[in-house]
Design a protein around this motif. Sequence first.
Motif: not given
Lengths: 451, 125, 503
Positions: C32-45
């Motif tokens: 599992a990830s051990d860092v705070p979550e960042t939003a993914l790039p915009e959907k078109t990418l």
Amino acid sequence: MTYIPISPKERDEMLKIIGVGTLDELFDAVPKKHRFPKLNLPQALSEMEALALLGELAAGNENVREHMISFLGAGAYNHYIPAVVDHILRRGEFYTAYTPYQPEISQGTLQSIFEYQSLMANLTGMEVSNASHYDGATAAAEAVSLAHAQFRGKRKKIVMSPTVNPQYRAVIRTYTQGMGLEEAGDDPTADLEAGPEFLTQFIDDNTSLVIVQYPDFFGRIYDYAKLIDAAHAKGALVCVVANPTALIMLKTPGEMGADIVVGDAQPFGIPLWYGGPYLGFFTTKKSFVHKMAGRLVGETVDARGQRAYVLTLTAREQHIKRERATSNICTNQGLLALASAVYMSVLGKSGLQEVAELCYQKAHYAAAELSKIDGFGLCFSEPFFHEFVLCCPKPAGEVNQHLLENGIIGGYDLGEDYPALKDHLLIAVTEMNSREEIDTLLEALKEVSHD
Amino acid sequence: MNAPSNLKYSKSDEWFDPSSGAVGLSDYAQSQLSDIVFVEILVDEGETVEVGKAIASVESVKASAEIFSPAAGKVISVNKGLSEKPETLNSDPYGAGWMIKVEGGTTGDVMESAAYVKYCEERTH
Amino acid sequence: MTDISVSQNVKIVEPTVYELSSVGRRGVAMPASDVPETALPEKTLLRTSLPMPELAEVDVIRHYMHLSRFNYSVDGGFYPLGSCTMKYNPKINEDTCRLPRFIYTHPLQPIETVQGNLALMYEMQEWLKEISGFAGVTLQPAAGAHGEFTGVLMMAAYHKSRGDARRTKMLIPDAAHGTNPASVGMLGMSVATIPSDARGNVDLEALETACDDTVAGMMLTNPNTLGMFDENIEKVIKLVKDCGGLMYGDGANLNALLGIVRPGDLGFDVMHFNLHKTFSVPHGGGGPGSGPVGVSQRLVDFLPSPLVTIVEEGDDEAAPLYGFFTPKQTIGRMKAFHGHFGGGLVRSYTYIAMHGAEGLKDVSQYAVLNANYLQARLRKTYKIPYDRICMHEFVAEGQFEGSDVRALDIAKRLMDYDFHPPTNYFPLIVHEALMIEPTETENKDTLDAFADALIKIAEESLLQPELLHSAPHITPFGRMDEVKAARELVLCCWLPEGYDLEK
């Protein structure tokens, strides 16, 4: 020691049947003056001694798993390799086989390459993949040869983005030195924030190929669809050099309209190994398949009605076409293509997605935290995947030196390739970097900032 | 082996039709190459070709060959459909398998049908 | 997309990874990830679907185990492929090349942290120089053909640096490997083919005629692909050099020459080594290889960059500091990073360290012994068109008076006797060629069994030719429909139709 399984008695019997008295007599055709030179090499070792010697040499290294924390990428990436991968690579049936020229007794190699081709084509969003090239850089150079052949040598210009990996650009220059090509766009002093469309100005009716990298060498994600349209409007082809881990998450170059997608699949199950061997992948549209270099496996049936696989379209290759072949390429990276196919299969859809997400999340955590330190900042604002450029308050070499003293291999010093980026580090973060490691980097860089 | 008598033949196994200016690969050559899987015409309409210029590249399952023009002149037509159906070269070498048409064609050193048949027979032994 | 449901008459022996896939099944999982979550790039990418198989670990192991059984290998049996040097691959090499301190080093690490790697590479350069008699060696090329291209680039650069622009003709014997002319073709140079004489040597008269001031050089395999050491080698080299050309040695057949003669001493200017042939790197089902290149003094400045060197001399207390340098007139970089370090150099280094000078000489002597022994045993049954003492390989004709059996049939029938066939239809100058290279790592029993099988097959060719035409019979797969493969061009498989990618 040697691995010769012939006893002195057997040797003498064999010599007798041949009709000579001694082994040395077999070499009468060799000019006497130069025959049997005395080689100045170290004394032969037993297996036990050899293992000890290699262990001693290896002890002269510090590695990025056990001894140091590393944020180096720039074309080679530290990823986890599931245990299954090496277990399969260590099977003698795979690694001690030759190129599958005899398909009746090589279906293991042939089907695994066919599956590799399929996995790669699916990953890049292209129609076909070859059986692999030496590495990403040479695969990119082969893309130039494909485009050159496609236009029968009539288009004499290639356009290359300065944000393609500098080593790849260097290899392309080496490969093309006999082709009389003009190279445009490849200027490391150009405005590096201009975005991909700035290449459009260089593309004309004489351009055979446009080469960009995705994410680019600085880690930035661009949608190249517009650039590709512009290139196609001039009749030129476009090659995208891509990172396979990034492709797990990102829109495929195939969707953007790319004609050729190449790259290095080292991140997929191949150890860092101090730079090689790695795995160049090459995928393209079906219409270019006859101009594509390298081996190719196709499906067929055998005389017993069984589905089977063979090396196909071999008449394109050097052993038949000789000086008219597009490339002199002979081997592929067979065993490593197998490694990457096993890697993709055993992680599967969900495991691969986890790898990509971990890389993305950790890189973004690192970028966010590092850019908060006084004097440091992110150089570019574009979206990125798992690599980013950190601008530093002093020359990157000095920063790296400080980090090294703290057991950290910092990023790649961009100053050597881009004069404007002397104080800039290219930082790569993968699933192998724990939060603790990133925080250690953070603390060490804070010291730099306070110096 | 088939070698129509209205055509002229080169030593490198191309045929030339003096009435239409068409150029192609002989029946003997296609059978030697066996299953042809790829053909690429290397000249464009409007281009001028010399005798002996490479006008096409052909690949079969096991071999590859270059096709040299037996005639000189201006290329007035290229058989564009051929690359889609390279096996036409095996099935109909003197008909649908034509490669280019040359205008005002002056031929190089070519043979009549009978001489060509003899020439091929010599090579099979 | 190609429909994976092959026509019903076709039997699937082993499904593909895509056919084995089942929605929701999973293999190796990541933490599992051990860092705070960042939003993914915009959907078109982002990509919209990931058409990757879904398998459990055991599915994957079984699949590849099944596939492995369909392969013939050196570990499994005799592999006398001419020109390929399929010798035994020592198992210790597999261990040394995987030492963690080799395997987990990044190619861009500071040199201070990889002195072990650099010392190994430096010593490897020195050893290869000593073995071959050359003045400089690059370890960068990835394979033999890549090394060849490197060599030809250096030859061109050498002439260019002297303002000798007319030298664009490369002399290549008719027996040469296809890579030779192809390498030349990549540089846009022209090829002049030189015939062989009746004893399998370069035809000196033809060579003399071809030697003029447009010659860039000659690419010579010696021993050649007939397995013959050229009896006029010194004359050949003198002719080429006297007209201003450079001499390229194709190192594919170096397994005959270790401790026997050094190509550099004979006057060659360039040669590539095939570490995967001569120095026991496994062939890996077609790669990776490793193709270092050695050069004479006049070409050292043109070597690819970087090379490994001592940047600070050591003394009694301190080891030297190894690092990189760029030759003055370098042709540039041949690939990313420094060559096939792990897979190629570490294995070969281990091999050379265990052999020493005497051991390497034994390798070549026994490789030549084995080839001559097989040649002697087969001479009465198979025509040997160039019949004299051979080096590490020889070429026989795979056809018989009064039989329509061909080399291909003999090759396929050998599989029924559990041998890998020799190379066939190469070199091109021998009809129905069977090119046999036993290597030094086979014992007399194996050689005898192989000779017996070939003699038996020769009998079969007269009595039961149909048995050969339809061979092999006892292998898991029969002869292939190669025309279908080339015409239909099914090069990939995909997830089955209706497979739910969104789950």
